[in-house]
Structure formats: C-alpha cells, structure tokens
Design a protein around this motif. Structure first.
Motif, PDB file in Angstrom:
ATOM      1  N   PRO A 120       0.787  -1.242   0.000  1.00 49.16           N
ATOM      2  CA  PRO A 120       0.000   0.000   0.000  1.00 49.16           C
ATOM      3  C   PRO A 120       0.811   1.280   0.000  1.00 49.16           C
ATOM      4  CG  PRO A 120      -0.035  -1.029   2.169  1.00 49.16           C
ATOM      5  CD  PRO A 120       0.627  -2.002   1.249  1.00 49.16           C
ATOM      6  N   THR A 121       2.077   1.230   0.426  1.00 46.05           N
ATOM      7  CA  THR A 121       2.876   2.452   0.478  1.00 46.05           C
ATOM      8  C   THR A 121       4.203   2.239  -0.258  1.00 46.05           C
ATOM      9  OG1 THR A 121       4.072   1.892   2.520  1.00 46.05           O
ATOM     10  CG2 THR A 121       1.901   2.956   2.746  1.00 46.05           C
ATOM     11  N   PRO A 122       4.826   3.320  -0.728  1.00 45.82           N
ATOM     12  CA  PRO A 122       6.114   3.198  -1.416  1.00 45.82           C
ATOM     13  C   PRO A 122       7.204   2.569  -0.558  1.00 45.82           C
ATOM     14  CG  PRO A 122       5.137   5.335  -1.872  1.00 45.82           C
ATOM     15  CD  PRO A 122       4.292   4.704  -0.811  1.00 45.82           C
ATOM     16  N   VAL A 123       7.248   2.914   0.729  1.00 48.22           N
ATOM     17  CA  VAL A 123       8.278   2.343   1.604  1.00 48.22           C
ATOM     18  C   VAL A 123       8.082   0.839   1.750  1.00 48.22           C
ATOM     19  CG1 VAL A 123       9.187   2.279   3.955  1.00 48.22           C
ATOM     20  CG2 VAL A 123       8.716   4.468   2.872  1.00 48.22           C
ATOM     21  N   GLU A 124       6.837   0.416   1.918  1.00 43.31           N
ATOM     22  CA  GLU A 124       6.569  -1.024   2.040  1.00 43.31           C
ATOM     23  C   GLU A 124       6.879  -1.760   0.743  1.00 43.31           C
ATOM     24  OE1 GLU A 124       2.991  -1.811   5.048  1.00 43.31           O
ATOM     25  OE2 GLU A 124       2.546  -0.169   3.665  1.00 43.31           O
ATOM     26  N   GLN A 125       6.673  -1.087  -0.406  1.00 43.26           N
ATOM     27  CA  GLN A 125       7.023  -1.711  -1.677  1.00 43.26           C
ATOM     28  C   GLN A 125       8.528  -1.862  -1.793  1.00 43.26           C
ATOM     29  OE1 GLN A 125       4.194  -2.539  -3.993  1.00 43.26           O
ATOM     30  NE2 GLN A 125       5.868  -4.009  -4.155  1.00 43.26           N
ATOM     31  N   LEU A 126       9.258  -0.872  -1.304  1.00 41.47           N
ATOM     32  CA  LEU A 126      10.713  -0.971  -1.289  1.00 41.47           C
ATOM     33  C   LEU A 126      11.149  -2.144  -0.408  1.00 41.47           C
ATOM     34  CD1 LEU A 126      13.235   1.945  -0.920  1.00 41.47           C
ATOM     35  CD2 LEU A 126      13.476  -0.107   0.459  1.00 41.47           C
ATOM     36  N   MET A 127      10.522  -2.293   0.744  1.00 42.59           N
ATOM     37  CA  MET A 127      10.855  -3.394   1.649  1.00 42.59           C
ATOM     38  C   MET A 127      10.537  -4.749   1.012  1.00 42.59           C
ATOM     39  SD  MET A 127       9.406  -1.579   5.115  1.00 42.59           S
ATOM     40  CE  MET A 127       9.736  -2.935   6.236  1.00 42.59           C
ATOM     41  N   GLU A 128       9.479  -4.796   0.225  1.00 48.09           N
ATOM     42  CA  GLU A 128       9.128  -6.026  -0.480  1.00 48.09           C
ATOM     43  C   GLU A 128      10.214  -6.393  -1.492  1.00 48.09           C
ATOM     44  OE1 GLU A 128       6.319  -9.154  -1.848  1.00 48.09           O
ATOM     45  OE2 GLU A 128       6.841  -8.134   0.025  1.00 48.09           O
ATOM     46  N   LEU A 129      10.766  -5.394  -2.176  1.00 46.71           N
ATOM     47  CA  LEU A 129      11.858  -5.637  -3.114  1.00 46.71           C
ATOM     48  C   LEU A 129      13.107  -6.142  -2.392  1.00 46.71           C
ATOM     49  CD1 LEU A 129      11.621  -2.635  -5.596  1.00 46.71           C
ATOM     50  CD2 LEU A 129      11.447  -5.056  -6.191  1.00 46.71           C
ATOM     51  N   LEU A 130      13.400  -5.564  -1.243  1.00 46.74           N
ATOM     52  CA  LEU A 130      14.550  -6.025  -0.465  1.00 46.74           C
ATOM     53  C   LEU A 130      14.392  -7.487  -0.076  1.00 46.74           C
ATOM     54  CD1 LEU A 130      15.192  -2.982   1.927  1.00 46.74           C
ATOM     55  CD2 LEU A 130      16.454  -3.585  -0.143  1.00 46.74           C
ATOM     56  N   THR A 131      13.178  -7.856   0.325  1.00 44.96           N
ATOM     57  CA  THR A 131      12.917  -9.247   0.694  1.00 44.96           C
ATOM     58  C   THR A 131      13.083 -10.163  -0.514  1.00 44.96           C
ATOM     59  OG1 THR A 131      11.376  -8.559   2.434  1.00 44.96           O
ATOM     60  CG2 THR A 131      11.198 -10.826   1.645  1.00 44.96           C
TER      61      THR A 131
END
Length: 367
Positions: A120-131
C-alpha cells in the motif's frame, strides 16, 4: 500487550513495556518505590524502565514475575515486541530516503507475474523488493547485484536495464534453491546432452517437465523464468555453489528452435568456461559466447551432416521433415538453423516450429 503486537505491523507509534508496568502498579495501588523494594532494585532503575530508558532483561522479568505475579515470559515478550517494532519504525524512516532506488525495477511486471506482492505504500514496496532480493538495504543491492561479474551480451537493439536483469536472475536463483541436485558431474552432463537431444522431437509439455529432472541428476538446476521488460534475455548460466550450476531459460522467442538453441548454448558455457562468471544470452557478444553458439549448433546438428544437407536445395517441408527424422531432431530446429544461416527466409516454413509457451501452460496445468 495487544497494542504492542498491533503496532509492530502498524508502527506509527510504539508503546514501550514501561507503560504496561505503570498501568499495572497504578491499578493495584503500588508505587514505583514499593515495586523497587519488592524487586530489590533502585527506584531510579524502575523509573528508567518505565520511561523506556532501560530495557527489561531476563533477570528483571523474573523479578517482575515475583513482585507482580505476571509471568516473566510476558515481560520478555513485551520487551522483544517493543524493540522489534521500534527497529521497524527506524528502518522505515531510513528507507524513506531511498525510494528512488525502486524506480530501476519493473515493479508492476513483477507484481503481475506474482514474484512480489503489491504493497500500500512506497516504503513497504521498497521493503518487499529487499525481501525478494534477500538483502537488508538498497546499498547492499549495489554490492551484490549492481555490478556482477557478468559476461554480458550488450544489445544494440534492446535497452537493457540492470535492475530488470538482476530481478530476472534473482528469480532463477530462488527457483533453483528448491531443486535438489546431486554434485555436479561434467562427464555425466556431457553424456546426458545426447539423450536430451532426442527430447527435441517430443511435445513441449513433455520435455519441459523432463529436462529439469534429468539435469538435476548431474548437478544442473534448470529453471524457466518469464522475461521482464528491459531484460531481453534468452538464457543465463552461473554457479550457485562449486557443485551446483543454474541453467536459466526464458521463453523470449516462444518457439522450440530458439528454446533448444538457448539450452545447448548455456550447456556449452557450463562445459567449456569457468565457474566465476555469469553468462547471459541475448545481451552481447564475445569469444565465449561464440564458442557456446558453436557448441549448441554442433550438438544439435553436427557440421558435416548440416553441410551435406545444404546441398539439397530447394528446402521443402518434406525434405526438412525427412532430414530431421533421419538425424533425430525436431524439424523446427532445422528450419531455425536454415533461417539463422540465411539459407531460408525467416517467413518460410515456420509452421514446422512448436510453441514452447503453449507447452509450458500444459505442463503447469498437469503438475
């Protein structure tokens, strides 16, 4: 307690364990000084715990259990949840400074393919990419993926984006992790290629299923990975460990002639070249790529046999089918080789080729 657990997922605010201690002693009518006496600790220490200046240690948790009758596990869990939630808050604040990093990846395509989840948020999408990449920060992506030791083909036609290429490679790596393989056997793999060559005359749904099984028996993990925008890759080869190779294939050109040429091309890299490099087919040209091309063509159709066939012009469908049957390969491969060498127009006899993409859909439906 529930508030802490909730806040580790929605960490706009994190309630420290000291709040629960303060609420508890207020409810039972106990002062901080009295709690300190019962625990055998200085009042200042208890006050610092309540203000979240000092952490609850296992020893402190046991003392709280004795003084308040609430299990030590409750207090240690509360402290752990708090520290984790606090770390997540701090991480979000730090990662918010790196949102531009995500722009180099085809996030929408990766979501559509099911490789990552839409957040839902850009930061969480970034964290998803890191994972997805299995790394803790964008800076580590630069170290691990930003400048790999790659024998690149650099295409003059297609725009290649390093972020997309790294995502494609990572997806293959993730798939290979779940393929059990025996230790790599070069002699066994070379011998197996002749058996695999006979699979070219089978239906795609059959050989797409058999190929990974056979190669795993000689230490090679075969993984099929769809292409991504700005990553025009046909195949790639690299070593996951000294005893396990990854041979990754896409369906960039869809038909069996290019699929099999890519497979034997990558096999050539494994047999002829070193273990420290990553070879990516479809992005550039060098001597090792030419050697892999020659290996693929010689394995599919030995040069002397092919040269003899080239004298039998014109190349009709009947001639090609008969020749393919005599040499034990799919007629679509013969068509592809003739087209590649300029002996046959690219618009001719394409009906002899099989769609590998359709075979993959059938294979997936059966599995």
């Amino acid at each position: 307690m529930n508030k802490i657990i909730k806040n580790q997922y929605e960490p706009d605010y994190v309630s420290p364990p000291g709040d629960t201690i303060a609420e508890t002693i207020e409810y039972i009518g106990m002062s901080q000084a009295e709690l300190a006496r019962r625990m055998g600790r200085p009042t200042k220490t208890i006050n610092e715990i309540i203000q979240a200046k000092t952490a609850i240690t296992p020893e402190t948790a046991l003392q709280l259990e004795r003084a308040l009758g609430i299990p030590a596990s409750f207090w240690t869990d509360l402290e752990r949840y708090y520290r984790e939630a606090l770390a997540r808050l701090e991480e979000k604040e730090r990662l918010a400074q790196h949102l531009a990093w995500t722009k180099q990846f085809p996030v929408r395509a990766m979501i559509n393919l099911g490789w990552i989840t839409k957040k839902p948020t850009p930061v969480e999408q970034l964290m998803e990419l890191l994972t997805f990449f299995g790394i803790a920060s964008p800076e580590l992506w630069e170290q691990l993926w930003g400048n790999p030791q790659v024998a690149y083909h650099r295409s003059k036609i297609f725009q290649c984006q390093p972020g997309a290429v790294s995502a494609w490679l990572r997806k293959g790596e993730l798939g290979a992790q779940w393929i059990p393989c025996v230790p790599y056997d070069a002699h066994g793999f070379k011998a197996l290629l002749q058996r695999i060559r006979t699979l070219t005359r089978q239906q795609p749904a059959h050989y797409l299923t058999e190929l990974p099984k056979l190669c795993a028996q000689v230490g090679v993990a075969v993984v099929y990975t769809p292409t991504l925008p700005k990553a025009p890759i046909s195949g790639a080869t690299r070593w996951l460990t000294p005893d396990k190779a990854l041979l990754q294939l896409s369906f960039r050109y869809e038909f069996d002639d290019t699929f099999w040429f890519s497979f034997f091309h990558e096999a050539g890299h494994l047999l002829k070249h070193g273990k420290r490099e990553v070879f990516i087919e479809g992005i550039s040209t060098n001597d090792m790529e030419r050697e892999a091309d020659e290996f693929a063509q010689e394995t599919l159709l030995p040069r002397h046999t092919y040269q003899q066939f080239l004298t039998q012009t014109p190349f009709t469908q009947a001639k090609i089918e008969q020749f393919a049957s005599n040499t034990g390969i799919a007629p679509g491969i013969v068509v592809g080789l003739l087209q590649k060498s300029g002996k046959l127009p690219h618009s001719s006899l394409n009906g002899l080729k099989q769609s590998v993409g359709e075979g993959m859909m059938v294979s997936n439906a059966q599995s």
